[in-house]
Design a protein around this motif. Structure first.
Motif, mmCIF file in Angstrom:
data_model
loop_
_atom_site.group_PDB
_atom_site.id
_atom_site.type_symbol
_atom_site.label_atom_id
_atom_site.label_comp_id
_atom_site.label_asym_id
_atom_site.label_seq_id
_atom_site.Cartn_x
_atom_site.Cartn_y
_atom_site.Cartn_z
ATOM 1 N N GLU A 19 3.883 -65.945 -9.324
ATOM 2 C CA GLU A 19 2.501 -65.094 -9.285
ATOM 3 C C GLU A 19 1.292 -66.381 -9.193
ATOM 4 O O GLU A 19 1.411 -67.220 -9.787
ATOM 5 C CB GLU A 19 2.534 -64.652 -10.919
ATOM 6 C CG GLU A 19 1.504 -63.825 -11.057
ATOM 7 C CD GLU A 19 1.532 -63.046 -12.450
ATOM 8 O OE1 GLU A 19 1.895 -61.928 -12.590
ATOM 9 O OE2 GLU A 19 1.289 -63.823 -13.483
ATOM 10 N N CYS A 20 0.335 -65.915 -8.786
ATOM 11 C CA CYS A 20 -0.977 -66.750 -8.847
ATOM 12 C C CYS A 20 -1.033 -67.045 -10.188
ATOM 13 O O CYS A 20 -1.370 -66.092 -11.365
ATOM 14 C CB CYS A 20 -2.037 -66.006 -8.226
ATOM 15 S SG CYS A 20 -3.515 -67.073 -8.448
ATOM 16 N N ARG A 74 -5.091 -56.715 -16.623
ATOM 17 C CA ARG A 74 -4.908 -55.969 -17.692
ATOM 18 C C ARG A 74 -4.925 -54.527 -17.414
ATOM 19 O O ARG A 74 -4.014 -53.636 -17.962
ATOM 20 C CB ARG A 74 -5.933 -56.226 -18.602
ATOM 21 C CG ARG A 74 -5.869 -57.586 -19.236
ATOM 22 C CD ARG A 74 -6.750 -57.735 -20.380
ATOM 23 N NE ARG A 74 -8.292 -57.478 -20.035
ATOM 24 C CZ ARG A 74 -9.116 -58.689 -19.392
ATOM 25 N NH1 ARG A 74 -8.316 -59.574 -19.243
ATOM 26 N NH2 ARG A 74 -10.370 -58.477 -19.260
ATOM 27 N N LEU A 75 -5.641 -53.978 -16.520
ATOM 28 C CA LEU A 75 -5.543 -52.554 -15.977
ATOM 29 C C LEU A 75 -4.251 -52.111 -15.386
ATOM 30 O O LEU A 75 -3.811 -51.013 -15.505
ATOM 31 C CB LEU A 75 -6.552 -52.483 -15.078
ATOM 32 C CG LEU A 75 -7.995 -52.105 -15.438
ATOM 33 C CD1 LEU A 75 -9.117 -52.092 -14.227
ATOM 34 C CD2 LEU A 75 -8.210 -50.950 -16.215
ATOM 35 N N ARG A 90 -3.844 -63.641 -14.294
ATOM 36 C CA ARG A 90 -3.991 -63.109 -15.576
ATOM 37 C C ARG A 90 -5.279 -62.931 -16.290
ATOM 38 O O ARG A 90 -5.454 -62.364 -17.324
ATOM 39 C CB ARG A 90 -2.793 -63.611 -16.606
ATOM 40 C CG ARG A 90 -1.405 -63.261 -16.407
ATOM 41 C CD ARG A 90 -0.267 -64.086 -17.075
ATOM 42 N NE ARG A 90 0.911 -63.763 -16.563
ATOM 43 C CZ ARG A 90 2.143 -63.296 -17.029
ATOM 44 N NH1 ARG A 90 1.789 -62.871 -18.182
ATOM 45 N NH2 ARG A 90 3.085 -62.616 -16.501
ATOM 46 N N LEU A 91 -5.943 -63.742 -15.773
ATOM 47 C CA LEU A 91 -7.454 -63.862 -16.100
ATOM 48 C C LEU A 91 -8.231 -62.780 -15.841
ATOM 49 O O LEU A 91 -9.443 -62.490 -16.451
ATOM 50 C CB LEU A 91 -8.147 -65.116 -15.804
ATOM 51 C CG LEU A 91 -7.701 -66.491 -16.180
ATOM 52 C CD1 LEU A 91 -8.389 -67.500 -15.354
ATOM 53 C CD2 LEU A 91 -7.582 -66.776 -17.528
ATOM 54 N N SER A 92 -7.801 -61.981 -14.819
ATOM 55 C CA SER A 92 -8.612 -60.827 -14.466
ATOM 56 C C SER A 92 -8.344 -59.471 -15.064
ATOM 57 O O SER A 92 -7.336 -59.253 -15.602
ATOM 58 C CB SER A 92 -8.228 -60.649 -12.901
ATOM 59 O OG SER A 92 -7.066 -60.226 -12.903
ATOM 60 N N PRO A 128 -11.948 -67.257 -11.449
ATOM 61 C CA PRO A 128 -11.528 -67.608 -10.255
ATOM 62 C C PRO A 128 -11.222 -66.398 -9.391
ATOM 63 O O PRO A 128 -11.595 -66.463 -7.867
ATOM 64 C CB PRO A 128 -10.321 -68.235 -10.580
ATOM 65 C CG PRO A 128 -10.169 -68.599 -12.125
ATOM 66 C CD PRO A 128 -11.252 -67.726 -12.331
ATOM 67 N N CYS A 129 -10.740 -65.234 -9.801
ATOM 68 C CA CYS A 129 -10.469 -64.017 -8.984
ATOM 69 C C CYS A 129 -11.864 -63.608 -8.249
ATOM 70 O O CYS A 129 -11.830 -63.240 -7.125
ATOM 71 C CB CYS A 129 -9.936 -62.938 -9.677
ATOM 72 S SG CYS A 129 -7.927 -63.339 -9.942
#
Ligand code: Q46
Ligand code: ZN
Length: 312
Positions: free
Chosen positions: A235-236, A246-247, A240-242, A142-143
């Motif tokens: 938060e969107c 994580r970075l 968290r999927l992006s 999605p992002c």
């Protein structure tokens, strides 16, 4: 209780560990605004803003509201005008809250606001593409789609509004995350292109500026709070999927253990860009065969994603 390292009188509201500073509210606000002004001077923007229109791409989050707030403060000094632009991506339980925060902010500070619906413009909501992603019907996260579509609409409307610049709320943390993402992908061209401002001269491309480029996210949050600005901390649901998410966590841990890591990475990125800019050949921009917007390919990224989505 820690006293301010500068005035030595008031209680500190923030510890800036990489600079070994603790600052009270007044000294911090001054320090923050000097950083943003340094950005305007270092990029020579300060000489170019007179009489210009800056469209601020806003999400209703702290960084874009800070960008609006501080540019609104500098508006009289540098004599430019401002307009806030929000792209409503169609994300339930997130967008409506942030949108309301932005609307009250713009009302309070008398800033014009334009809201554009991604669904009305491009026929999709990010909720609907996220559903397809989860069902395995598309492979793009999605992002990735949201970022391309939003940038596309921001540039489209900045053109319509005859804006001279688009300002975004990217802070130092965002810049370092993008740098590492480009590094992991081996995307040298993007490393060279992603600087404090993007000034590609091509019809239809509005230059982008990033007033918070030298500002840590923690400092941005503190500035937001000490100025009593408000936004709901939602938060969107897709963040968290992006890889970026994580970075962000990883870089925060590195910064905690070794203060100044992010700043060193930003400096490395800026040095690399300077060193490489004459060695990497920039692809020529041309007009997208479908929509006429600037692109390096025959068809721009937004149009090719739309074509792919139309086949689902
Ligand atoms: S709104 Fe869009 Fe962000 Fe949500 S889907 Fe990703 S890019 S996280 S800033
Ligand atoms: Zn196109």
């Amino acid at each position: 209780m820690v006293l301010c390292s500068l005035c030595k009188e008031k209680v500190a509201v923030i510890k800036i560990r990489y600079a070994n500073l603790a600052l009270c509210k007044e000294c911090f606000v001054k320090h923050f605004e000097e950083k943003v002004e340094k950005y305007l001077l270092d990029t020579n923007l300060s000489d170019k803003l007179n009489g210009k229109l800056i469209v601020v791409a806003t999400s209703g989050g702290k960084d874009s509201l800070n960008t609006l707030f501080i540019l609104n403060k500098f508006k009289a000094t540098y004599d430019f005008s401002l307009l806030a632009l929000l792209i409503d991506e169609g994300i339930a339980n997130y967008r409506e809250y942030k949108r309301r925060a932005l609307e009250s902010f713009c009302k309070k500070f008398k800033i014009d606001l334009l809201v554009i619906s991604l669904y009305k413009e491009l026929g999709h909501t990010i909720d609907n593409v996220a559903k397809w992603y989860k069902e395995g019907k598309i492979s793009l996260k999605p992002c990735s789609i949201c970022g391309v579509f939003r940038r596309y609409l921001i540039n489209l409307y900045a053109n319509e509004l005859q804006a001279d610049f688009v300002a975004t709320g990217h802070n130092l943390d965002d810049e370092v995350q993008t740098f590492i993402m480009n590094f992991i992908r081996g995307d040298l061209l993007s490393i060279v292109r992603e600087g404090p401002l993007t000034q590609t001269i091509f019809e239809g491309f509005v230059p982008r500026i990033k007033p918070l480029y030298y500002v840590y996210e923690k400092e941005s949050l503190t500035y937001f709070l000490v100025n009593d600005l408000k936004t709901p901390y939602v938060e969107c649901p897709y963040a968290r999927l992006s890889l970026r998410y994580r970075l962000r966590t990883l870089l925060n841990r590195l910064e905690y253990n070794s203060p100044g890591t992010k700043l060193k990475l930003l400096k490395l990125k800026d040095t690399l860009r300077e060193e490489l800019k004459d060695r990497v050949s920039m692809p020529k921009l041309r007009k997208c065969e479908l929509c006429g917007m600037p692109t390096v390919h025959k068809i721009c990224r937004a149009c090719s994603i739309r074509l792919a989505l139309s086949k689902v």
